[in-house]
Scaffold this motif. Structure first.
Motif, PDB file in Angstrom:
ATOM      1  N   PRO A 170      56.870 -37.777  53.631  1.00 12.99           N
ATOM      2  CA  PRO A 170      55.545 -37.500  54.193  1.00 12.99           C
ATOM      3  C   PRO A 170      55.576 -36.553  55.387  1.00 12.99           C
ATOM      4  O   PRO A 170      54.535 -36.067  55.820  1.00 12.99           O
ATOM      5  CB  PRO A 170      55.035 -38.881  54.602  1.00 12.99           C
ATOM      6  CG  PRO A 170      56.259 -39.723  54.742  1.00 12.99           C
ATOM      7  CD  PRO A 170      57.235 -39.199  53.746  1.00 12.99           C
ATOM      8  N   ASP A 171      56.761 -36.277  55.915  1.00 13.39           N
ATOM      9  CA  ASP A 171      56.893 -35.347  57.034  1.00 13.39           C
ATOM     10  C   ASP A 171      57.118 -33.917  56.543  1.00 13.39           C
ATOM     11  O   ASP A 171      57.570 -33.058  57.291  1.00 13.39           O
ATOM     12  CB  ASP A 171      58.050 -35.781  57.941  1.00 13.39           C
ATOM     13  CG  ASP A 171      57.901 -35.249  59.355  1.00 13.39           C
ATOM     14  OD1 ASP A 171      56.773 -34.837  59.710  1.00 13.39           O
ATOM     15  OD2 ASP A 171      58.899 -35.242  60.092  1.00 13.39           O
ATOM     16  N   THR A 172      56.770 -33.678  55.274  1.00 14.58           N
ATOM     17  CA  THR A 172      56.858 -32.353  54.671  1.00 14.58           C
ATOM     18  C   THR A 172      55.481 -31.708  54.684  1.00 14.58           C
ATOM     19  O   THR A 172      54.467 -32.391  54.611  1.00 14.58           O
ATOM     20  CB  THR A 172      57.378 -32.467  53.224  1.00 14.58           C
ATOM     21  OG1 THR A 172      58.719 -32.950  53.242  1.00 14.58           O
ATOM     22  CG2 THR A 172      57.338 -31.139  52.502  1.00 14.58           C
ATOM     23  N   ARG A 173      55.444 -30.380  54.777  1.00 13.62           N
ATOM     24  CA  ARG A 173      54.185 -29.645  54.713  1.00 13.62           C
ATOM     25  C   ARG A 173      54.323 -28.520  53.688  1.00 13.62           C
ATOM     26  O   ARG A 173      55.389 -27.919  53.538  1.00 13.62           O
ATOM     27  CB  ARG A 173      53.827 -29.030  56.063  1.00 13.62           C
ATOM     28  CG  ARG A 173      53.586 -30.033  57.173  1.00 13.62           C
ATOM     29  CD  ARG A 173      52.285 -30.783  56.998  1.00 13.62           C
ATOM     30  NE  ARG A 173      52.048 -31.649  58.147  1.00 13.62           N
ATOM     31  CZ  ARG A 173      52.510 -32.894  58.273  1.00 13.62           C
ATOM     32  NH1 ARG A 173      53.269 -33.411  57.296  1.00 13.62           N
ATOM     33  NH2 ARG A 173      52.243 -33.620  59.328  1.00 13.62           N
ATOM     34  N   PHE A 174      53.215 -28.231  52.990  1.00 11.54           N
ATOM     35  CA  PHE A 174      53.185 -27.081  52.097  1.00 11.54           C
ATOM     36  C   PHE A 174      52.991 -25.809  52.917  1.00 11.54           C
ATOM     37  O   PHE A 174      52.224 -25.777  53.879  1.00 11.54           O
ATOM     38  CB  PHE A 174      52.039 -27.208  51.089  1.00 11.54           C
ATOM     39  CG  PHE A 174      52.238 -28.292  50.070  1.00 11.54           C
ATOM     40  CD1 PHE A 174      53.409 -28.370  49.331  1.00 11.54           C
ATOM     41  CD2 PHE A 174      51.248 -29.239  49.840  1.00 11.54           C
ATOM     42  CE1 PHE A 174      53.588 -29.368  48.386  1.00 11.54           C
ATOM     43  CE2 PHE A 174      51.413 -30.237  48.901  1.00 11.54           C
ATOM     44  CZ  PHE A 174      52.587 -30.303  48.175  1.00 11.54           C
ATOM     45  N   LEU A 175      53.692 -24.755  52.515  1.00  8.55           N
ATOM     46  CA  LEU A 175      53.591 -23.465  53.185  1.00  8.55           C
ATOM     47  C   LEU A 175      52.983 -22.450  52.231  1.00  8.55           C
ATOM     48  O   LEU A 175      53.532 -22.162  51.181  1.00  8.55           O
ATOM     49  CB  LEU A 175      54.978 -22.984  53.620  1.00  8.55           C
ATOM     50  CG  LEU A 175      55.038 -21.585  54.243  1.00  8.55           C
ATOM     51  CD1 LEU A 175      54.330 -21.569  55.593  1.00  8.55           C
ATOM     52  CD2 LEU A 175      56.487 -21.120  54.383  1.00  8.55           C
ATOM     53  N   GLY A 176      51.812 -21.933  52.611  1.00  6.89           N
ATOM     54  CA  GLY A 176      51.204 -20.838  51.862  1.00  6.89           C
ATOM     55  C   GLY A 176      51.443 -19.550  52.623  1.00  6.89           C
ATOM     56  O   GLY A 176      52.558 -19.054  52.736  1.00  6.89           O
ATOM     57  N   GLY A 177      50.382 -19.011  53.222  1.00 10.54           N
ATOM     58  CA  GLY A 177      50.541 -17.817  54.044  1.00 10.54           C
ATOM     59  C   GLY A 177      51.118 -18.115  55.411  1.00 10.54           C
ATOM     60  O   GLY A 177      51.690 -17.241  56.060  1.00 10.54           O
ATOM     61  N   GLY A 178      50.935 -19.358  55.883  1.00  8.40           N
ATOM     62  CA  GLY A 178      51.492 -19.774  57.160  1.00  8.40           C
ATOM     63  C   GLY A 178      50.742 -19.266  58.377  1.00  8.40           C
ATOM     64  O   GLY A 178      51.213 -19.419  59.504  1.00  8.40           O
ATOM     65  N   THR A 179      49.554 -18.679  58.193  1.00  8.09           N
ATOM     66  CA  THR A 179      48.864 -18.052  59.311  1.00  8.09           C
ATOM     67  C   THR A 179      48.306 -19.060  60.308  1.00  8.09           C
ATOM     68  O   THR A 179      48.022 -18.696  61.455  1.00  8.09           O
ATOM     69  CB  THR A 179      47.717 -17.152  58.815  1.00  8.09           C
ATOM     70  OG1 THR A 179      46.820 -17.924  58.009  1.00  8.09           O
ATOM     71  CG2 THR A 179      48.268 -15.997  57.988  1.00  8.09           C
ATOM     72  N   ASN A 180      48.149 -20.305  59.910  1.00  8.96           N
ATOM     73  CA  ASN A 180      47.731 -21.354  60.841  1.00  8.96           C
ATOM     74  C   ASN A 180      48.873 -22.344  61.099  1.00  8.96           C
ATOM     75  O   ASN A 180      49.165 -22.693  62.246  1.00  8.96           O
ATOM     76  CB  ASN A 180      46.508 -22.079  60.288  1.00  8.96           C
ATOM     77  CG  ASN A 180      45.942 -23.118  61.226  1.00  8.96           C
ATOM     78  OD1 ASN A 180      45.350 -24.106  60.800  1.00  8.96           O
ATOM     79  ND2 ASN A 180      46.079 -22.937  62.531  1.00  8.96           N
ATOM     80  N   LEU A 181      49.543 -22.771  60.039  1.00 10.03           N
ATOM     81  CA  LEU A 181      50.603 -23.767  60.173  1.00 10.03           C
ATOM     82  C   LEU A 181      51.720 -23.291  61.095  1.00 10.03           C
ATOM     83  O   LEU A 181      52.176 -24.033  61.975  1.00 10.03           O
ATOM     84  CB  LEU A 181      51.169 -24.112  58.794  1.00 10.03           C
ATOM     85  CG  LEU A 181      52.379 -25.049  58.777  1.00 10.03           C
ATOM     86  CD1 LEU A 181      52.041 -26.391  59.407  1.00 10.03           C
ATOM     87  CD2 LEU A 181      52.889 -25.232  57.346  1.00 10.03           C
ATOM     88  N   VAL A 182      52.182 -22.072  60.923  1.00  7.29           N
ATOM     89  CA  VAL A 182      53.297 -21.583  61.737  1.00  7.29           C
ATOM     90  C   VAL A 182      52.897 -21.506  63.210  1.00  7.29           C
ATOM     91  O   VAL A 182      53.688 -21.840  64.102  1.00  7.29           O
ATOM     92  CB  VAL A 182      53.795 -20.219  61.216  1.00  7.29           C
ATOM     93  CG1 VAL A 182      54.829 -19.623  62.161  1.00  7.29           C
ATOM     94  CG2 VAL A 182      54.393 -20.382  59.819  1.00  7.29           C
TER      95      VAL A 182
END
Length: 330
Positions: A23-35
């Protein structure tokens, strides 16, 4: 930055399984907010699962005349797609207003729907924030809140949702599709974002471990005559202080169909249902537009330093409905 693992998903089921295993995993798309959130310490995932190579990057017509938009379609491709521009012009306009060209070429549709608020108290880990740390408080209520919510907020959180794209999708009754370990599911966008209440950390109805796979736009003839208008504090790339997605069908001087959604006024894209009800069958006049805007904003509860948004949103709604009427008359 905390060290993290990285893995590239090869199929949807595999991506969902990877998230379910940790559950401590995240999906990475463009990463423009997550990163960005990882850099500030708001997000601290142990592993990123890259989903950019999954077969979710197509925009296709549906049998009933709507559109299906894959979750990894970039914002740039969405805004440029000829069928989006023809059938849902407000959506294309919203995406173009939402970010710089560089960001649009990286950001994805699925990631855009899940982006987090830009409230300064949320993004600063040295400050309390109920959205980031439940029960710690909401300093924005008495602090800096000039661009915060006037609708649907609570004492627990007054932040606004930052997406432009989601405002237009809300106006057009979009449906979010997702995949879980138990199979596929879907949620109307109007129910996807949760009311803030006393649980502002629970932002969406997306089940735990789910991966957004796409968005469906149902057929909506009125959407072909639509506009998106965004007001921001500078002309270059910036988040909205108020926005409206409007679609209007006037026949013989009477409103036949209307769609309205507001942005930067609540914790989620705000469907202006009260205004739509006032306009159903009403004469297409400035008086009707004003009455509809006043009906929607009657529920506004501004804070000491953001009351200007009530006047701003009234003027935006009236201006865009007027402009749509004038365009239709040409």
């Amino acid at each position: 930055m905390r060290e993290f693992g990285y893995q590239r998903a090869s199929d949807v089921a595999g991506a969902v399984a990877l998230l379910g295993a940790d559950p401590d995993t995240r999906f990475l798309g463009g990463g423009t907010n997550l990163v960005d959130l990882m850099k500030t310490g708001v997000e601290r995932p142990a592993r990123l699962v890259d989903i950019r190579e999954l077969p979710l990057d197509e925009i296709e017509s549906t049998p009933d005349g709507g559109l299906r938009i894959g979750a990894t379609v970039t914002n740039g491709d969405l805004a440029a797609h000829p069928e989006v521009r023809r059938r849902y012009p407000a959506l294309a306009q919203a995406v173009l207003a939402g970010a710089s060209g560089q960001l649009r070429n990286m950001a994805t549709v699925g990631g855009n729907l899940l982006q987090r608020t830009r409230c300064g108290y949320f993004t600063d880990v040295t400050k309390p924030c109920n959205k980031r740390l439940p029960g710690s408080g909401c300093p924005a209520v008495t602090g800096d809140h000039h661009n915060h919510a006037i609708l649907g907020a609570s004492e627990h959180c007054v932040a606004v949702h930052p997406s432009d794209m989601a405002v237009a999708l809300t106006a057009f009754d979009a449906v979010v599709h997702y995949e879980t370990a138990d199979g596929p599911g879907e949620s109307p966008l109007g129910e996807f974002y949760l009311p803030v209440g006393d649980t502002p950390h629970r932002e969406t109805a997306l089940p735990p471990g789910a991966l957004i796979t796409g968005v469906t736009l149902p057929p909506a003839p009125v959407a072909a005559h639509s506009r998106y208008r965004k007001v921001r504090e500078r002309a270059s790339y910036a988040f909205a202080i108020g926005s409206v997605a409007a679609a209007l069908d006037v026949r013989d001087g009477v409103v036949h169909d209307v769609r309205l959604a507001l942005g930067a006024v609540a914790s989620r894209p705000w469907r202006a249902g009260a205004a739509e009800r006032v306009l159903a069958g009403a004469p297409a006049t400035t008086e009707s537009w004003t009455a509809a805007a006043d009906a929607e904003l009657a529920a506004a509860r501004p804070l000491p330093h953001n009351g200007y948004k009530v006047t701003l949103m009234r003027n935006l709604m009236v201006a865009e409905l007027t402009r749509l009427t004038e365009e239709a008359a040409r």
